[in-house]
Motif scaffolding. Sequence first.
Motif, PDB file in Angstrom:
ATOM      1  N   GLY A 111       2.300 -15.082 -21.728  1.00 37.29           N
ATOM      2  CA  GLY A 111       2.306 -14.075 -20.673  1.00 37.29           C
ATOM      3  C   GLY A 111       1.394 -14.469 -19.536  1.00 37.29           C
ATOM      4  N   VAL A 112       0.914 -13.465 -18.809  1.00 40.52           N
ATOM      5  CA  VAL A 112       0.046 -13.714 -17.655  1.00 40.52           C
ATOM      6  C   VAL A 112      -1.323 -14.160 -18.144  1.00 40.52           C
ATOM      7  N   PRO A 113      -1.879 -15.227 -17.578  1.00 42.18           N
ATOM      8  CA  PRO A 113      -3.218 -15.651 -17.988  1.00 42.18           C
ATOM      9  C   PRO A 113      -4.242 -14.531 -17.749  1.00 42.18           C
ATOM     10  N   GLN A 114      -5.272 -14.507 -18.602  1.00 41.77           N
ATOM     11  CA  GLN A 114      -6.259 -13.433 -18.534  1.00 41.77           C
ATOM     12  C   GLN A 114      -7.674 -14.003 -18.547  1.00 41.77           C
ATOM     13  N   VAL A 115      -8.530 -13.338 -17.775  1.00 47.58           N
ATOM     14  CA  VAL A 115      -9.958 -13.683 -17.740  1.00 47.58           C
ATOM     15  C   VAL A 115     -10.758 -12.392 -17.884  1.00 47.58           C
ATOM     16  N   TYR A 116     -12.045 -12.551 -18.137  1.00 46.52           N
ATOM     17  CA  TYR A 116     -12.918 -11.394 -18.296  1.00 46.52           C
ATOM     18  C   TYR A 116     -13.803 -11.145 -17.088  1.00 46.52           C
ATOM     19  N   THR A 117     -13.940 -12.133 -16.228  1.00 45.82           N
ATOM     20  CA  THR A 117     -14.737 -11.990 -15.007  1.00 45.82           C
ATOM     21  C   THR A 117     -14.004 -12.677 -13.864  1.00 45.82           C
ATOM     22  N   ILE A 118     -14.365 -12.287 -12.650  1.00 43.72           N
ATOM     23  CA  ILE A 118     -13.762 -12.923 -11.470  1.00 43.72           C
ATOM     24  C   ILE A 118     -14.610 -14.144 -11.127  1.00 43.72           C
ATOM     25  N   THR A 119     -14.309 -15.234 -11.822  1.00 43.49           N
ATOM     26  CA  THR A 119     -15.001 -16.505 -11.612  1.00 43.49           C
ATOM     27  C   THR A 119     -13.984 -17.498 -11.058  1.00 43.49           C
ATOM     28  N   PRO A 120     -14.051 -17.827  -9.753  1.00 45.87           N
ATOM     29  CA  PRO A 120     -13.020 -18.686  -9.143  1.00 45.87           C
ATOM     30  C   PRO A 120     -12.822 -20.010  -9.867  1.00 45.87           C
ATOM     31  N   ALA A 121     -13.868 -20.651 -10.349  1.00 46.35           N
ATOM     32  CA  ALA A 121     -13.702 -21.938 -11.025  1.00 46.35           C
ATOM     33  C   ALA A 121     -12.862 -21.780 -12.290  1.00 46.35           C
ATOM     34  N   GLN A 122     -13.065 -20.696 -13.018  1.00 47.11           N
ATOM     35  CA  GLN A 122     -12.294 -20.455 -14.236  1.00 47.11           C
ATOM     36  C   GLN A 122     -10.836 -20.150 -13.916  1.00 47.11           C
ATOM     37  N   VAL A 123     -10.624 -19.353 -12.855  1.00 47.23           N
ATOM     38  CA  VAL A 123      -9.248 -19.050 -12.443  1.00 47.23           C
ATOM     39  C   VAL A 123      -8.561 -20.300 -11.923  1.00 47.23           C
ATOM     40  N   GLY A 124      -9.322 -21.164 -11.241  1.00 46.68           N
ATOM     41  CA  GLY A 124      -8.736 -22.398 -10.733  1.00 46.68           C
ATOM     42  C   GLY A 124      -8.231 -23.291 -11.850  1.00 46.68           C
ATOM     43  N   GLU A 125      -8.935 -23.326 -12.975  1.00 41.40           N
ATOM     44  CA  GLU A 125      -8.465 -24.132 -14.103  1.00 41.40           C
ATOM     45  C   GLU A 125      -7.150 -23.596 -14.663  1.00 41.40           C
ATOM     46  N   LEU A 126      -6.988 -22.277 -14.654  1.00 43.42           N
ATOM     47  CA  LEU A 126      -5.757 -21.685 -15.181  1.00 43.42           C
ATOM     48  C   LEU A 126      -4.571 -21.870 -14.239  1.00 43.42           C
ATOM     49  N   THR A 127      -4.823 -21.877 -12.934  1.00 43.61           N
ATOM     50  CA  THR A 127      -3.740 -21.924 -11.946  1.00 43.61           C
ATOM     51  C   THR A 127      -3.554 -23.298 -11.324  1.00 43.61           C
ATOM     52  N   GLY A 128      -4.417 -24.246 -11.620  1.00 47.40           N
ATOM     53  CA  GLY A 128      -4.307 -25.576 -11.015  1.00 47.40           C
ATOM     54  C   GLY A 128      -4.655 -25.587  -9.546  1.00 47.40           C
ATOM     55  N   THR A 129      -5.554 -24.710  -9.118  1.00 44.29           N
ATOM     56  CA  THR A 129      -5.975 -24.649  -7.708  1.00 44.29           C
ATOM     57  C   THR A 129      -7.482 -24.891  -7.636  1.00 44.29           C
ATOM     58  N   ASP A 130      -7.989 -24.985  -6.424  1.00 43.25           N
ATOM     59  CA  ASP A 130      -9.418 -25.205  -6.195  1.00 43.25           C
ATOM     60  C   ASP A 130      -9.921 -24.160  -5.197  1.00 43.25           C
ATOM     61  N   PRO A 131     -10.102 -22.903  -5.645  1.00 47.51           N
ATOM     62  CA  PRO A 131     -10.499 -21.858  -4.711  1.00 47.51           C
ATOM     63  C   PRO A 131     -11.986 -21.950  -4.367  1.00 47.51           C
ATOM     64  N   VAL A 132     -12.354 -21.326  -3.238  1.00 49.87           N
ATOM     65  CA  VAL A 132     -13.755 -21.272  -2.842  1.00 49.87           C
ATOM     66  C   VAL A 132     -14.498 -20.343  -3.794  1.00 49.87           C
ATOM     67  N   ASP A 133     -15.814 -20.437  -3.769  1.00 44.95           N
ATOM     68  CA  ASP A 133     -16.649 -19.634  -4.667  1.00 44.95           C
ATOM     69  C   ASP A 133     -16.827 -18.242  -4.055  1.00 44.95           C
ATOM     70  N   GLY A 134     -15.893 -17.366  -4.371  1.00 43.19           N
ATOM     71  CA  GLY A 134     -15.866 -16.011  -3.851  1.00 43.19           C
ATOM     72  C   GLY A 134     -14.427 -15.527  -3.804  1.00 43.19           C
ATOM     73  N   TYR A 135     -14.221 -14.310  -3.362  1.00 42.85           N
ATOM     74  CA  TYR A 135     -12.854 -13.803  -3.264  1.00 42.85           C
ATOM     75  C   TYR A 135     -12.795 -12.695  -2.227  1.00 42.85           C
ATOM     76  N   VAL A 136     -11.557 -12.269  -1.944  1.00 36.28           N
ATOM     77  CA  VAL A 136     -11.317 -11.186  -0.998  1.00 36.28           C
ATOM     78  C   VAL A 136     -10.747  -9.997  -1.768  1.00 36.28           C
ATOM     79  N   GLN A 137     -11.350  -8.840  -1.581  1.00 35.19           N
ATOM     80  CA  GLN A 137     -10.843  -7.601  -2.185  1.00 35.19           C
ATOM     81  C   GLN A 137     -10.037  -6.861  -1.129  1.00 35.19           C
TER      82      GLN A 137
END
Length: 304
Positions: free
Chosen positions: A165-191
């Motif tokens: 199913g959809v990948p899941q994380v416990y915190t909004i950590t861009p480096a961890q999400v990048g490993e799941l999605t194959g991307t290299d996001p900046v350290d932060g996010y937009v709400q």
Amino acid sequence: MRRLSFLLRPGWLALAAVVILFAYLCFSVLAPWQLGKNTTTSARNEQISRSFDAEPVDAADLLTEQVVAPEDDWRRVVVTGTYDADSDVVVRLRSVDDTPAFEVLTPFVTDAGPTILVNRGYVLPTTGIDVPTFDPPPAGTVTLEGRLRVSEPSVPDKPAVAGPGVPQVYTITPAQVGELTGTDPVDGYVQLADAQPGGLGVLALPQLDAGPYLSYGLQWLAFGIMAPLGLAYFVRAEIRERRRGNAESSDDLEPSDDLEPTAAPDEYDDGLDALLKPRRGLRRKSAPAAESTTLLTDRYGKKR
């Protein structure tokens, strides 16, 4: 110093150790912890308040270092680019109005070049703890308005879940999400703000009150002061009680002034009584004998 020798007993030593340890924790751990939370909350509220009157700025101007700086947290920004399709990730263990929820993250490739995570909002579970279905982001170039947020630290004992199913994380950590999605996001996010392309349930801003942290911190400081004072009170009470007990013991040993001394016995009187009592007894016994002798003489005569 002998009056304080009782403090060397095991019970008093244990009590003193507990009081000292408690006071140390109050001043070095508990009070700083609550006062630190008050400082952090007050700084966050100030940043949010300033953002209400500030116009949105281009996110690319604030992401030159590929990281969202702490002073830019909660800044209103606009960003233009395209969503990375089929790269959604959900954040577990979130709560909206005391209801369990999932937050949806989607990488967003900006026209300026860097990729940044977009928190599109929340969805509520419909069956147990399973992730519900939600609308995909729109295709093509879009312009989004939202607030920059500093990334959250990861939890070591809660790794990301890649599937099924959809990948899941416990915190909004861009480096961890990048490993799941194959991307290299900046350290932060937009709400995302309300009514934005690809938006889901809108995440409300935190309440702008400082909370009870300041009062809690002051209470821990007061407890740290009161604990040694309480120990001193009990020590003083014990000393007073011991003084009172010693005074009562001394009163029991002193002669009373109200009692008259007993007169010494008169040895002469005791001896005289001892001598006279037998003689009086003999005199009383001899009288009837003399009387009987006289009567016999009168009856029979002396020469008979």
